[in-house]
Design a protein around this motif. Sequence first.
Motif, PDB file in Angstrom:
ATOM      1  N   GLU A 312      37.119  28.446  49.556  1.00 43.59           N
ATOM      2  CA  GLU A 312      36.785  27.902  48.348  1.00 43.59           C
ATOM      3  C   GLU A 312      36.001  28.598  47.320  1.00 43.59           C
ATOM      4  O   GLU A 312      36.461  28.716  46.219  1.00 43.59           O
ATOM      5  N   MET A 313      34.936  29.231  47.761  1.00 38.93           N
ATOM      6  CA  MET A 313      34.551  30.310  46.936  1.00 38.93           C
ATOM      7  C   MET A 313      35.427  31.575  46.301  1.00 38.93           C
ATOM      8  O   MET A 313      35.255  31.523  45.272  1.00 38.93           O
ATOM      9  N   GLN A 314      36.099  31.969  47.210  1.00 37.30           N
ATOM     10  CA  GLN A 314      37.186  32.799  46.842  1.00 37.30           C
ATOM     11  C   GLN A 314      38.307  32.205  46.059  1.00 37.30           C
ATOM     12  O   GLN A 314      38.600  32.920  44.738  1.00 37.30           O
ATOM     13  N   GLU A 315      38.614  31.189  46.155  1.00 33.30           N
ATOM     14  CA  GLU A 315      39.567  30.412  45.312  1.00 33.30           C
ATOM     15  C   GLU A 315      39.322  30.037  43.721  1.00 33.30           C
ATOM     16  O   GLU A 315      39.800  29.973  42.921  1.00 33.30           O
ATOM     17  N   GLN A 316      37.755  30.019  43.720  1.00 35.15           N
ATOM     18  CA  GLN A 316      37.000  29.925  42.388  1.00 35.15           C
ATOM     19  C   GLN A 316      36.964  30.935  41.688  1.00 35.15           C
ATOM     20  O   GLN A 316      36.086  31.330  40.746  1.00 35.15           O
ATOM     21  N   GLY A 317      37.349  32.226  42.400  1.00 35.79           N
ATOM     22  CA  GLY A 317      37.233  33.807  41.677  1.00 35.79           C
ATOM     23  C   GLY A 317      35.928  34.299  41.898  1.00 35.79           C
ATOM     24  O   GLY A 317      35.531  35.318  41.264  1.00 35.79           O
TER      25      GLY A 317
END
Length: 514
Positions: A312-317
């Motif tokens: 999720e962290m990576q999906e949020q940039g």
Amino acid sequence: MLTQSILCPTSPSLSSSSGSFLTSPSLLCPTCVKHSHKHKLHASLTHSNPNFVPLNDQTRSISDHPSGPSLGEEISFGSYNSLLQDFCRGGHVDKAMALLAQMEAIGLRPNSASYFYLIDALGSIGRTLEADVLFQEMIFLGFRPRIKLYNVLLRGFLKKGLLGLAVRVLGVMGDLGAERNHTTYEILLDYYVSAGRLEDTWSLINEMRRKRFRLSSFVYSKVIGLYRDNGMWKKAVDIVEEIREMGMALDKQIYNSIIDTFGKYGELDEALEVFGRMKEEGVRPDISTFNSLIRWHCKSGLLKKALELFTEMQEQGLYPDPKIFFTIISRLGEQGKWDMIRRTFENMRSRGHKESGTIYAALVDIYGQYGKFQDAEECISALKAEGLVISASMFCVLANAYAQQGLCDQTVKVLQLMEAEGIEPNVIMLNVLINAFGIAGRHLEALSIFYHIKESGLSPDVVTYTTLMKAFIRARKYDRVPEIYMDMKQAGCTPDRKARQMLEVASLVLQQRN
């Protein structure tokens, strides 16, 4: 590096690009104080009647500057100061120090603004001892620094754990009538909470209240952290109600502190609930939010949820920092899930960030003991070859990776390579070294690092003491644990829950022996 508070013609000056000392004929000693007015007069006259120095091959770094003079052209006092400030703004600290050495060689001194830029630039890259000498020189020459410069020095000293030097800066502020501002208090508060200095923290907060400083969200987040670290997590949650009653909106700092508090005490459902509320109220989670959630889920063995948060962290940039990545692969490695480590790494690499991916590849290799980067020097060389600029925090991450594997010789080598880059070791780095020796069962070496911290003017924090206690417990030297615990209290560090638990373990073993 030893420095003198008052410099004279036979004393060393720190002005060199490599951080080594050069002799400067313009420095004053106590016996020359009566002549100091002449020195100041000379400095003021350089604007209208400047000393010039011709540029040659040895001063090529100046002529390389876009706004600098061409080779062979004379430069004035004002030009020197402009170039110094430009070099500092551009991050070219070594060039700025080389230029300072050239100024001193012809008897010139920087102006007040240039001193500020030099001290700020040196402090920002961890060269605090050089910054300190320039600060002392600046005071001796009669300059009166603004509060911003004091704050720069305080932040740099306390970040490295140099509490003694920070206290001296506060003393100079008092002597010169410089009032602490809100930033000053926040810098001190941040250090006291992180170092586990409970009494100092409350004293500072009370002082802020007496002086009618408004307690910001930053201060409240530190109070929450203070309760958290001393086992009073329910009081930490009560602070939230106090904030709401005051009409203050909960911002990112406060939310992060609450989430970390719940996580530390295993209340992960509550941490996730606060995380959800944070997003509902339009407060965007940052890297600290995710780092906290991932770390505590990993510690509780809930790797599936940790990996979901990681994704999720990576999906949020937000790209994971090396510390949290190493936490995940350590836990996966303990469970023998090497395929999952590989998939996690490949997923990260597919999202880009080539340079950052290089450090993650090195961490995977070190943790897996694959052999490619088992030598720290080869690892650092490989990272540099990929164009990666290795910061102090990155050195710490690499050192910690070697330490977790019990590779204490390589941990020491990382420290040596860090010093070779001109980065002075801080308490965090030395704590990692204590941990490495502890894991390897070399408690006497761990103790020697502890003594080195004290002798070098650094102030051990609560992590230093708990790590040393752990090293002695591993070595079954339980009788020394209560001594370390008492030393911690006498040094002004409030023992945290981990320290109290280790004391109980050691005391129980000693009772059984008796």
